[in-house]
Scaffold this active site. Structure first.
Site, PDB file in Angstrom:
ATOM      1  N   CYS A  86       0.856  -1.188   0.000  1.00 30.40           N
ATOM      2  CA  CYS A  86       0.000   0.000   0.000  1.00 30.40           C
ATOM      3  C   CYS A  86       0.891   1.237   0.000  1.00 30.40           C
ATOM      4  O   CYS A  86       0.635   2.224  -0.681  1.00 30.40           O
ATOM      5  CB  CYS A  86      -0.885   0.036   1.245  1.00 30.40           C
ATOM      6  SG  CYS A  86      -1.827  -1.460   1.558  1.00 30.40           S
ATOM      7  N   HIS A 101       0.954   4.883  -1.910  1.00 30.04           N
ATOM      8  CA  HIS A 101       0.281   5.908  -1.113  1.00 30.04           C
ATOM      9  C   HIS A 101       1.168   6.604  -0.080  1.00 30.04           C
ATOM     10  O   HIS A 101       0.722   7.549   0.562  1.00 30.04           O
ATOM     11  CB  HIS A 101      -0.970   5.317  -0.468  1.00 30.04           C
ATOM     12  CG  HIS A 101      -1.957   4.843  -1.498  1.00 30.04           C
ATOM     13  ND1 HIS A 101      -2.658   5.713  -2.308  1.00 30.04           N
ATOM     14  CD2 HIS A 101      -2.321   3.601  -1.893  1.00 30.04           C
ATOM     15  CE1 HIS A 101      -3.424   5.025  -3.136  1.00 30.04           C
ATOM     16  NE2 HIS A 101      -3.230   3.729  -2.909  1.00 30.04           N
ATOM     17  N   ARG A 159     -12.884  -1.002  -1.912  1.00 26.59           N
ATOM     18  CA  ARG A 159     -11.670  -0.374  -2.422  1.00 26.59           C
ATOM     19  C   ARG A 159     -10.433  -1.158  -1.994  1.00 26.59           C
ATOM     20  O   ARG A 159      -9.501  -1.336  -2.774  1.00 26.59           O
ATOM     21  CB  ARG A 159     -11.587   1.068  -1.923  1.00 26.59           C
ATOM     22  CG  ARG A 159     -10.520   1.896  -2.593  1.00 26.59           C
ATOM     23  CD  ARG A 159     -10.909   2.246  -4.023  1.00 26.59           C
ATOM     24  NE  ARG A 159      -9.776   2.796  -4.764  1.00 26.59           N
ATOM     25  CZ  ARG A 159      -8.989   2.065  -5.562  1.00 26.59           C
ATOM     26  NH1 ARG A 159      -9.226   0.789  -5.739  1.00 26.59           N
ATOM     27  NH2 ARG A 159      -7.999   2.629  -6.194  1.00 26.59           N
ATOM     28  N   CYS A 202      -7.746  -2.690  -4.544  1.00 25.43           N
ATOM     29  CA  CYS A 202      -6.333  -2.317  -4.448  1.00 25.43           C
ATOM     30  C   CYS A 202      -5.464  -3.558  -4.270  1.00 25.43           C
ATOM     31  O   CYS A 202      -4.420  -3.691  -4.892  1.00 25.43           O
ATOM     32  CB  CYS A 202      -6.113  -1.386  -3.260  1.00 25.43           C
ATOM     33  SG  CYS A 202      -5.844   0.316  -3.740  1.00 25.43           S
TER      34      CYS A 202
END
Lengths: 288, 148, 120
Positions: free
Chosen positions: A202, A206, A245, A249
């Protein structure tokens, strides 16, 4: 040896400027400090985007990219989730067959409580999310559970978020509760672990990659990720939950994704929301 | 276009300003590292030497697939690929495409294309093995990108 | 150990000077194939992160460095190939997928895409 020195790689050098310093603490149950994590992550973004106010991170990528913010503000002028909030309110207020309703299952009749989720449930020894408790409310009143990703559950969640707008997230991990801390650590570990055939964490997109283009898309900063869900996503053309989501992802890393509301996804939500402590609820939101 | 040129100029300037054109290549310390380095540089079936002996940059799964293309051999390798994939699924690191590749291998057996089935099963088994490696690596190194 | 590595690298350089990558394709075919790999979403999708000065490159991303001065940055094409094969070797947290190590692309596709980007 000289030859080895002369043989070299340029890309890694350029990429290495994005490398953040390696962790020295906070990776085990004994050393992990959620508060130190939160401050470190917030400081990371402060340094990266010095012109962005902390409170603005609830607006995702639009907090850090002026161009897409203008387009987004045009969309928000006539919010695409407006119908969903109204529908969510209607569904929220329909009594179950036994005469009870959602209001009977939640504190304060379910109004203005979004900021309290997710939370650590000591009795059950697990993280509880809002969507999970919406379904538990149904089932304990003899109704069938709703599907996790979209539709009625997202609409009810959107209405409940709507009634909580502006309230501040303050997720707490009970002092000395090792199990709660372990859940937090599991979420943190999931967030930073590279996985899938594409070998992506992640954090790759991000944290390190935030506000940098992947084709024409800009990856959003992780801070504030959970504040605005459920989200009306243009790509979906409809409203969807946070776990929808997450699943998407996870799959985008070319992993066989976890199920929505699985323990690890709930732990991830716990970690991510803790990171956003101090920010406000602004769901539902609209995103590209 | 202007933006691209500006970016390129920045990259070049950064590279020059730092006085380092390129960092050094990793030195292989173990057989696995030597294998990987050679596979990375030359692709498959390349010969390299390690502590005085010659080896090929062929994955163990590719070696397994280089048997006679029979139904039995293909089915045998598919079973092994499925078992390896079950192993990686157990630790939560199963890759998205692996099951589909195994399904394609099964389909190739049905149509009698045993060579194709062997190659697909080899790829699936390799994916599962590297997924396990990825999991082991993450267990030790997940914290590398945590901001401090 | 050092001696071995050095000799392997020397072999690499000699091989590079003496031969083109092992492939049945001509250089032109290889470059055309490499371009398809570079642009293809279900293939390399390199364009999603790397700018390249090709008129057909539409909306490139910039997560990674641009494909620029490749021959200067990688005098040994094999080292560039190794970077495509597994970028995490040199930067463990790199966002770049290990295209070879994770068998995302075939070895032939990697040869082709290296030929393509090496022109820039």
């Amino acid at each position: 040896m000289k030859i080895i020195k002369n043989l070299a790689l340029g890309v890694s050098f350029i990429m290495s400027t994005q490398l953040v310093s390696a962790a020295s603490t906070g990776t085990t149950l004994e050393t992990v400090s959620p508060e130190a994590d939160r401050i470190a992550l917030q400081n990371f973004y402060k340094k990266r985007f010095p012109n962005t106010e902390l409170q603005d991170y609830v607006n995702g990528i639009y907090a850090v990219d002026a161009d897409s913010r203008t387009q987004w503000e045009d969309i928000e002028a006539f919010p695409p989730y407006e119908f969903d909030v109204e529908e969510g309110e209607r569904l929220f207020n329909i009594a179950f067959a036994n005469g009870k309703g959602y209001a009977d299952c939640f504190e304060n009749g379910g109004i203005g409580i979004r900021q309290n989720f997710p939370y650590w449930n000591k009795e059950e020894g697990t993280v509880k999310t809002l969507e999970q408790e919406i379904n538990e409310c149904r089932e304990s009143n003899g109704e069938k559970a709703l599907k996790w990703g979209k539709g009625p559950i997202a609409q009810i969640s959107a209405y409940m978020a709507w009634t909580s707008r502006g309230k501040v997230f303050d997720i707490s991990i009970p002092d000395g509760d090792k199990k709660a801390l372990a859940a937090y650590l599991d979420g943190k570990k999931f967030f930073y672990s590279k996985r899938g055939q594409l070998n992506l964490s992640c954090a790759n997109c991000h944290v390190q990659g935030s506000n940098i283009r992947i084709r024409a898309d800009l990856a959003s900063p992780a801070l504030g990720h959970t504040s605005h869900f459920p989200v009306f996503r243009s790509k979906w053309g409809e409203l969807g939950t946070l776990h929808r989501r997450y699943k998407g992802c996870h799959q985008d890393s070319r992993s066989n994704p976890l199920d929505m509301q699985s323990e690890t996804f709930r732990n991830l939500e716990f970690f991510q929301t803790y990171m956003s402590n101090g920010l406000v609820v602004n769901g539902p939101g609209s995103r590209k | 276009m202007k933006k691209l040129i500006a970016t390129l100029a920045t990259v070049l300037a950064t590279v020059l300003a730092n006085g380092i054109f390129l960092p050094t290549v990793a030195v292989a310390e173990t057989f696995d590292e030597a294998f990987e380095m050679n596979r990375a540089m030359y692709g498959k079936d390349h010969s390299f030497s390690w502590t005085g002996k010659q080896y090929l940059t062929t994955h163990p799964e590719e070696v397994e697939a280089s048997v006679e293309a029979t139904k039995e051999n293909a089915e045998d390798l598919i079973v092994k690929a499925k078992a390896k994939n079950a192993e990686v699924a157990k630790v939560g690191f199963e890759w998205k495409l692996t099951k589909g590749i195994i399904a394609d291998a099964d389909a190739a057996v049905t149509t009698g294309d045993y060579r194709k089935a062997l190659n697909l099963a080899a790829q699936a088994k390799y994916h599962a093995r590297i997924g396990l490696q990825q999991h082991a690596y993450a267990e030790q190194n997940w914290q590398l990108s945590v901001p401090q | 150990m050092r001696k071995l590595t050095t000799s392997m690298c020397v072999t690499g350089l000699v091989a590079l000077l003496a031969t083109s990558p092992a492939s049945a394709l001509t250089v032109e075919e290889s470059i055309a194939e490499g371009k398809a790999v570079y642009m293809g979403k279900s293939r390399g999708n390199c364009i999603s992160c790397h700018q390249i000065n090709d008129p057909d490159a539409n909306l490139p991303g910039n997560q990674g460095p641009p494909m620029f001065a490749m021959a200067q940055r990688f005098p040994d094409k094999r080292i560039l190939r190794a970077q495509v094969w597994d970028a995490t070797k040199n930067n463990p947290i790199s966002i770049m997928p290990p295209l070879g190590k994770h068998w995302i692309l075939s070895e032939e596709d990697i040869d082709a895409v290296v030929e393509y980007i090496y022109q820039f």
